[in-house]
Design a protein around this motif. Sequence first.
Motif, mmCIF file in Angstrom:
data_model
loop_
_atom_site.group_PDB
_atom_site.id
_atom_site.type_symbol
_atom_site.label_atom_id
_atom_site.label_comp_id
_atom_site.label_asym_id
_atom_site.label_seq_id
_atom_site.Cartn_x
_atom_site.Cartn_y
_atom_site.Cartn_z
ATOM 1 N N PRO A 69 1.450 5.390 -0.159
ATOM 2 C CA PRO A 69 0.741 6.523 0.467
ATOM 3 C C PRO A 69 -0.368 7.050 -0.430
ATOM 4 O O PRO A 69 -0.162 7.316 -1.613
ATOM 5 C CB PRO A 69 1.852 7.558 0.640
ATOM 6 C CG PRO A 69 3.103 6.768 0.733
ATOM 7 C CD PRO A 69 2.909 5.598 -0.189
ATOM 8 N N GLY A 70 -1.554 7.161 0.139
ATOM 9 C CA GLY A 70 -2.690 7.700 -0.596
ATOM 10 C C GLY A 70 -3.327 6.755 -1.577
ATOM 11 O O GLY A 70 -4.226 7.152 -2.336
ATOM 12 N N LYS A 71 -2.875 5.503 -1.588
ATOM 13 C CA LYS A 71 -3.418 4.538 -2.539
ATOM 14 C C LYS A 71 -4.010 3.340 -1.811
ATOM 15 O O LYS A 71 -3.752 3.121 -0.631
ATOM 16 C CB LYS A 71 -2.332 4.077 -3.512
ATOM 17 C CG LYS A 71 -1.815 5.185 -4.413
ATOM 18 C CD LYS A 71 -0.891 4.634 -5.486
ATOM 19 C CE LYS A 71 -0.441 5.732 -6.440
ATOM 20 N NZ LYS A 71 0.440 5.183 -7.517
ATOM 21 N N GLU A 72 -4.799 2.558 -2.534
ATOM 22 C CA GLU A 72 -5.386 1.358 -1.964
ATOM 23 C C GLU A 72 -4.347 0.238 -1.905
ATOM 24 O O GLU A 72 -3.387 0.217 -2.674
ATOM 25 C CB GLU A 72 -6.585 0.918 -2.804
ATOM 26 C CG GLU A 72 -7.758 1.882 -2.761
ATOM 27 C CD GLU A 72 -8.970 1.348 -3.494
ATOM 28 O OE1 GLU A 72 -10.046 1.977 -3.377
ATOM 29 O OE2 GLU A 72 -8.848 0.314 -4.169
ATOM 30 N N ARG A 73 -4.596 -0.677 -0.996
ATOM 31 C CA ARG A 73 -3.730 -1.842 -0.891
ATOM 32 C C ARG A 73 -3.886 -2.691 -2.150
ATOM 33 O O ARG A 73 -5.002 -2.902 -2.632
ATOM 34 C CB ARG A 73 -4.097 -2.654 0.348
ATOM 35 C CG ARG A 73 -3.082 -3.709 0.717
ATOM 36 C CD ARG A 73 -3.381 -4.299 2.098
ATOM 37 N NE ARG A 73 -3.302 -3.284 3.145
ATOM 38 C CZ ARG A 73 -3.356 -3.576 4.453
ATOM 39 N NH1 ARG A 73 -3.473 -4.834 4.849
ATOM 40 N NH2 ARG A 73 -3.297 -2.604 5.338
ATOM 41 N N GLN A 91 0.847 -1.186 0.000
ATOM 42 C CA GLN A 91 0.000 0.000 0.000
ATOM 43 C C GLN A 91 0.878 1.230 0.000
ATOM 44 O O GLN A 91 1.607 1.488 0.972
ATOM 45 C CB GLN A 91 -0.930 0.006 1.215
ATOM 46 C CG GLN A 91 -1.948 1.123 1.190
ATOM 47 C CD GLN A 91 -3.051 0.918 2.215
ATOM 48 O OE1 GLN A 91 -2.929 0.116 3.138
ATOM 49 N NE2 GLN A 91 -4.149 1.625 2.050
#
Length: 124
Positions: free
Chosen positions: A41-45, A39
């Motif tokens: 930063p700022g994104k989905e896993r 994951q």
Amino acid sequence: QVQLVESGGGLAQAGGSLRLSCAASGRTFSLYKMGWFRQAPGKEREFAAAISWSGGSTYYADSVKGRFTISRDNAKNTVYLQMNSLKPEDTADYYCAAGPGGGKHQRIDNYVYWGQGTQVTVSS
């Protein structure tokens, strides 16, 4: 019940390598498929790699194929992720996960147990 603890994260330069480890507790480790997710930063896993309970089958996201290698040692209750030719876009928190056999290996909801994650930062 399976508890997972990741290690091996850190800072690497682009083109470098890191090896992540995930130590599992519990005697049933060998019954689970294991996956590595990440994951940023700022994104989905997202899915990175997975391995079957026996280690006979491995799966990779297109973004890491040819650069990352997942393996497991059931005698040591440990799964590994060897990461080579690292890129800045590989920067993320990396999580290992365990799930029962079957189901789509890239789906997050097919994994029951999760580690706390280890941070990987790749500088350009």
